[in-house]
Design an enzyme around this catalytic site. Structure first.
Site, mmCIF file in Angstrom:
data_model
loop_
_atom_site.group_PDB
_atom_site.id
_atom_site.type_symbol
_atom_site.label_atom_id
_atom_site.label_comp_id
_atom_site.label_asym_id
_atom_site.label_seq_id
_atom_site.Cartn_x
_atom_site.Cartn_y
_atom_site.Cartn_z
ATOM 1 N N ASP A 93 55.383 36.903 40.203
ATOM 2 C CA ASP A 93 55.658 37.808 39.387
ATOM 3 C C ASP A 93 55.928 39.261 40.166
ATOM 4 O OD1 ASP A 93 56.227 39.253 37.107
ATOM 5 O OD2 ASP A 93 54.295 39.974 36.682
ATOM 6 N N ASP A 108 56.227 42.944 38.607
ATOM 7 C CA ASP A 108 55.526 44.170 38.163
ATOM 8 C C ASP A 108 54.030 43.911 38.009
ATOM 9 O OD1 ASP A 108 57.480 46.178 37.811
ATOM 10 O OD2 ASP A 108 58.192 44.566 36.315
ATOM 11 N N LYS A 141 58.742 33.485 30.466
ATOM 12 C CA LYS A 141 57.204 33.141 30.680
ATOM 13 C C LYS A 141 56.666 33.383 29.392
ATOM 14 C CE LYS A 141 56.873 36.010 34.111
ATOM 15 N NZ LYS A 141 56.295 36.729 35.158
ATOM 16 N N ASP A 168 49.841 38.618 37.466
ATOM 17 C CA ASP A 168 48.686 39.551 37.039
ATOM 18 C C ASP A 168 48.531 39.247 35.510
ATOM 19 O OD1 ASP A 168 51.148 40.739 36.029
ATOM 20 O OD2 ASP A 168 50.311 42.673 35.682
#
Length: 259
Positions: A13, A15, A184, A209
Site C-alpha cells: 500500500d 499511504d 481493496k 496499514d
C-alpha cells in the site's frame, strides 16, 4: 501449518506505508531501492482513484521514492480492467477525477450521462449534490452501480474526509442498489495486479496499514500479509478482527532485509 514459500514478489500500500500526509516514512526509500536492485516484481497499490499512475510517480519522485509508472496499481485501473472484461467498449457516467476518467478512456469507454451501461463512483474532493442526484436517477433507470473502493473516510491534514464508501452508501440508500467495489479488499484488485507483473499469490506478500482492506485483501488473495503500524491501525485494533496478518511490524523499515 504448511511451510510458506519464499517471497518472490511484493505488493505494498502507499499511504500509511510508504508515505504519510505528503512525507516519506523512514525506511520507505531503502525498501524501494532494495526492491529495484533485487529485480523482484513489485507493485505500489492505492485505493485512491484520484490520480493517474503518472501523477503518483511524479508525486513519489518528489519525495525521493523512485517508483516506475508500471509499478503503480490503483483502484481506478482495477475498475477499468474489471469493466473491460465484463463489457468491452461500454459506456459510463463517472463521478471522479482524472485517475478514473483516464483509466476508462484508455480501455475505450465512452463517458456519458445518456443511458450509460454503468454509473462509476470514484474518489473526488468535490462531490456535488447534482452529480449524486444524476447517479441515483441513472441507477434507477437501469445503469449498473460500480464503485472504485469502499473506504468510508480518507486522510487530510485537517482530519478525516468523507470518501467513496460514504457517498456510495448515500446512493445505495436512495436507490436500494448496492455497488460492486473493485478496489481493496476485493481480491480481484490483488489478482489483476499480480497478473500485471507476472507474479503468483503463493510467493507474494502484501504490506499495508489497514486490517479491513490491505490485510484482508492479501489474505483472501492467498498471499502472506504484513501489517505496519505507521498508518491507521494500532496493535490493539488488530484484536477486533477475526483474522490476523502473517506478521505485524513497526514500519516498512523492518522489512527491508526480507527483500
Amino acid at each position: 501449518m504448511a511451510e510458506r514459500k519464499p517471497i518472490e514478489s511484493w505488493l505494498t500500500d502507499m499511504d500509511g506505508v510508504l508515505i504519510h500526509e505528503g512525507t516519506p516514512i523512514p525506511g520507505a526509500d531503502a525498501f524501494i531501492k532494495r526492491l529495484r536492485e533485487s529485480g523482484k516484481p513489485f507493485l505500489v497499490l492505492t485505493n485512491n482513484s484520484i490520480y493517474t499512475p503518472r501523477d503518483l510517480q511524479a508525486r513519489l519522485s518528489r519525495m525521493g521514492l523512485d517508483v516506475p509508472v508500471d509499478n503503480i496499481w490503483t483502484s481506478a485501473l482495477a475498475t477499468a480492467k474489471f469493466l473491460d472484461d465484463q463489457r468491452p467498449g461500454g459506456t459510463a457516467y463517472v463521478i471522479g477525477e482524472a485517475g478514473l476518467t483516464t483509466a476508462l478512456h484508455d480501455i475505450g469507454y465512452v463517458l456519458t450521462d445518456h443511458e450509460p451501461d454503468y454509473v462509476v463512483l470514484g474518489e473526488t474532493r468535490t462531490y456535488s449534490f447534482e452529480a449524486m442526484t444524476k447517479a441515483v436517477r441513472l441507477i434507477n433507470g437501469g445503469a449498473r452501480f460500480i464503485c472504485t473502493n469502499p473506504d468510508e473516510t480518507g486522510p487530510s491534514t485537517e482530519g478525516p474526509l468523507p470518501a467513496t464508501g460514504a457517498v456510495a452508501a448515500l446512493i445505495t440508500k436512495a436507490t436500494g442498489k448496492k455497488p460492486y467495489f473493485a478496489g481493496k479488499p476485493n481480491p480481484l484488485m490483488m489478482r489483476t495486479g499480480l497478473n500485471a507483473i507476472g507474479a503468483h499469490s503463493e510467493t507474494s506478500a502484501m504490506i499495508g496499514d489497514r486490517m479491513d482492506t490491505d490485510v484482508l485483501a492479501g489474505l483472501e488473495a492467498g498471499m502472506q500479509t504484513f501489517l505496519v503500524l505507521t498508518g491507521l491501525t494500532t496493535v490493539e485494533d488488530t484484536e477486533q478482527f477475526p483474522y490476523r496478518p502473517t506478521r505485524t511490524v513497526d514500519s516498512i523499515a523492518d522489512l527491508v532485509d526480507l527483500v
